[in-house]
Design a protein around this motif. Structure first.
Motif, PDB file in Angstrom:
ATOM      1  N   MET A 208       3.456  -5.083  -5.102  1.00  0.00           N
ATOM      2  CA  MET A 208       2.698  -6.342  -5.105  1.00  0.00           C
ATOM      3  C   MET A 208       3.552  -7.490  -5.624  1.00  0.00           C
ATOM      4  O   MET A 208       3.565  -8.583  -5.043  1.00  0.00           O
ATOM      5  CB  MET A 208       1.451  -6.202  -5.974  1.00  0.00           C
ATOM      6  N   ASN A 209       4.288  -7.249  -6.701  1.00  0.00           N
ATOM      7  CA  ASN A 209       5.154  -8.298  -7.257  1.00  0.00           C
ATOM      8  C   ASN A 209       6.216  -8.720  -6.258  1.00  0.00           C
ATOM      9  O   ASN A 209       6.497  -9.910  -6.100  1.00  0.00           O
ATOM     10  CB  ASN A 209       5.792  -7.827  -8.565  1.00  0.00           C
ATOM     11  N   LYS A 210       6.811  -7.749  -5.549  1.00  0.00           N
ATOM     12  CA  LYS A 210       7.818  -8.085  -4.535  1.00  0.00           C
ATOM     13  C   LYS A 210       7.193  -8.865  -3.385  1.00  0.00           C
ATOM     14  O   LYS A 210       7.780  -9.819  -2.878  1.00  0.00           O
ATOM     15  CB  LYS A 210       8.483  -6.817  -4.005  1.00  0.00           C
ATOM     16  N   ALA A 211       6.005  -8.456  -2.966  1.00  0.00           N
ATOM     17  CA  ALA A 211       5.339  -9.139  -1.857  1.00  0.00           C
ATOM     18  C   ALA A 211       4.990 -10.580  -2.227  1.00  0.00           C
ATOM     19  O   ALA A 211       5.097 -11.475  -1.399  1.00  0.00           O
ATOM     20  CB  ALA A 211       4.091  -8.369  -1.454  1.00  0.00           C
ATOM     21  N   LYS A 212       4.562 -10.802  -3.459  1.00  0.00           N
ATOM     22  CA  LYS A 212       4.242 -12.166  -3.898  1.00  0.00           C
ATOM     23  C   LYS A 212       5.459 -13.072  -3.860  1.00  0.00           C
ATOM     24  O   LYS A 212       5.337 -14.282  -3.635  1.00  0.00           O
ATOM     25  CB  LYS A 212       3.680 -12.140  -5.321  1.00  0.00           C
ATOM     26  N   LYS A 213       6.631 -12.493  -4.094  1.00  0.00           N
ATOM     27  CA  LYS A 213       7.875 -13.268  -4.067  1.00  0.00           C
ATOM     28  C   LYS A 213       8.514 -13.249  -2.688  1.00  0.00           C
ATOM     29  O   LYS A 213       9.639 -13.710  -2.517  1.00  0.00           O
ATOM     30  CB  LYS A 213       8.857 -12.701  -5.093  1.00  0.00           C
ATOM     31  N   ASP A 214       7.787 -12.687  -1.701  1.00  0.00           N
ATOM     32  CA  ASP A 214       8.285 -12.563  -0.327  1.00  0.00           C
ATOM     33  C   ASP A 214       9.575 -11.750  -0.287  1.00  0.00           C
ATOM     34  O   ASP A 214      10.482 -12.022   0.487  1.00  0.00           O
ATOM     35  CB  ASP A 214       8.488 -13.943   0.297  1.00  0.00           C
ATOM     36  N   ASN A 215       9.652 -10.745  -1.151  1.00  0.00           N
ATOM     37  CA  ASN A 215      10.849  -9.912  -1.281  1.00  0.00           C
ATOM     38  C   ASN A 215      10.494  -8.464  -0.938  1.00  0.00           C
ATOM     39  O   ASN A 215      10.582  -7.583  -1.768  1.00  0.00           O
ATOM     40  CB  ASN A 215      11.384 -10.006  -2.717  1.00  0.00           C
TER      41      ASN A 215
ATOM     42  N   TRP B  36       0.809  -1.206   0.000  1.00  0.00           N
ATOM     43  CA  TRP B  36       0.000   0.000   0.000  1.00  0.00           C
ATOM     44  C   TRP B  36       0.851   1.268   0.000  1.00  0.00           C
ATOM     45  O   TRP B  36       0.473   2.267  -0.606  1.00  0.00           O
ATOM     46  CB  TRP B  36      -0.938  -0.006   1.212  1.00  0.00           C
ATOM     47  N   CYS B  37       2.012   1.229   0.634  1.00  0.00           N
ATOM     48  CA  CYS B  37       2.853   2.422   0.734  1.00  0.00           C
ATOM     49  C   CYS B  37       3.950   2.477  -0.318  1.00  0.00           C
ATOM     50  O   CYS B  37       4.753   3.405  -0.320  1.00  0.00           O
ATOM     51  CB  CYS B  37       3.477   2.498   2.121  1.00  0.00           C
ATOM     52  N   ALA B  38       4.002   1.509  -1.188  1.00  0.00           N
ATOM     53  CA  ALA B  38       5.020   1.516  -2.242  1.00  0.00           C
ATOM     54  C   ALA B  38       4.754   2.665  -3.213  1.00  0.00           C
ATOM     55  O   ALA B  38       3.600   3.001  -3.492  1.00  0.00           O
ATOM     56  CB  ALA B  38       5.009   0.191  -2.990  1.00  0.00           C
ATOM     57  N   VAL B  39       5.802   3.251  -3.716  1.00  0.00           N
ATOM     58  CA  VAL B  39       5.661   4.304  -4.720  1.00  0.00           C
ATOM     59  C   VAL B  39       4.946   3.742  -5.941  1.00  0.00           C
ATOM     60  O   VAL B  39       4.054   4.373  -6.503  1.00  0.00           O
ATOM     61  CB  VAL B  39       7.045   4.884  -5.090  1.00  0.00           C
ATOM     62  N   ASP B  40       5.330   2.551  -6.327  1.00  0.00           N
ATOM     63  CA  ASP B  40       4.685   1.845  -7.443  1.00  0.00           C
ATOM     64  C   ASP B  40       4.040   0.594  -6.853  1.00  0.00           C
ATOM     65  O   ASP B  40       4.726  -0.377  -6.517  1.00  0.00           O
ATOM     66  CB  ASP B  40       5.721   1.490  -8.507  1.00  0.00           C
ATOM     67  N   ARG B  41       2.730   0.608  -6.674  1.00  0.00           N
ATOM     68  CA  ARG B  41       2.048  -0.504  -6.006  1.00  0.00           C
ATOM     69  C   ARG B  41       2.133  -1.811  -6.781  1.00  0.00           C
ATOM     70  O   ARG B  41       2.113  -2.882  -6.197  1.00  0.00           O
ATOM     71  CB  ARG B  41       0.597  -0.139  -5.732  1.00  0.00           C
TER      72      ARG B  41
END
Length: 77
Positions: free
Chosen positions: A38-45, A29-34
């Motif tokens: 989201m892609n980083k979160a899906k990869k647990d990164n 939610w706080c990412a400059v580019d959501r």
């Protein structure tokens, strides 16, 4: 996030029903580019130690609970 078109205002809030993934949701939610967030979160990164938006997410949880929002999408007029 707010989207406006011809006097119609749409507010988007993350709907969080448990706090176990609060760090992940905050990072997205706080990412400059959501999309990238989201892609980083899906990869647990994502930054697991970031409390960047936790208070904002908790306020959204409180608001959704007070309005009896239980799922998405929800439209309030």
């Amino acid at each position: 996030m707010i989207w406006t078109l011809r006097l119609i205002i749409v507010h988007f809030l993350p709907l969080v029903k448990c706090t176990s993934n609060m760090g992940q949701i905050s990072a997205i939610w706080c990412a400059v580019d959501r999309m990238t967030g989201m892609n980083k979160a899906k990869k647990d990164n994502y930054n697991k130690n970031s409390d960047q938006c936790t208070n904002l997410i908790l306020r959204h949880m409180t608001l959704s609970d007070s309005m009896s929002v239980t799922g998405t999408p929800t439209m309030l007029l």
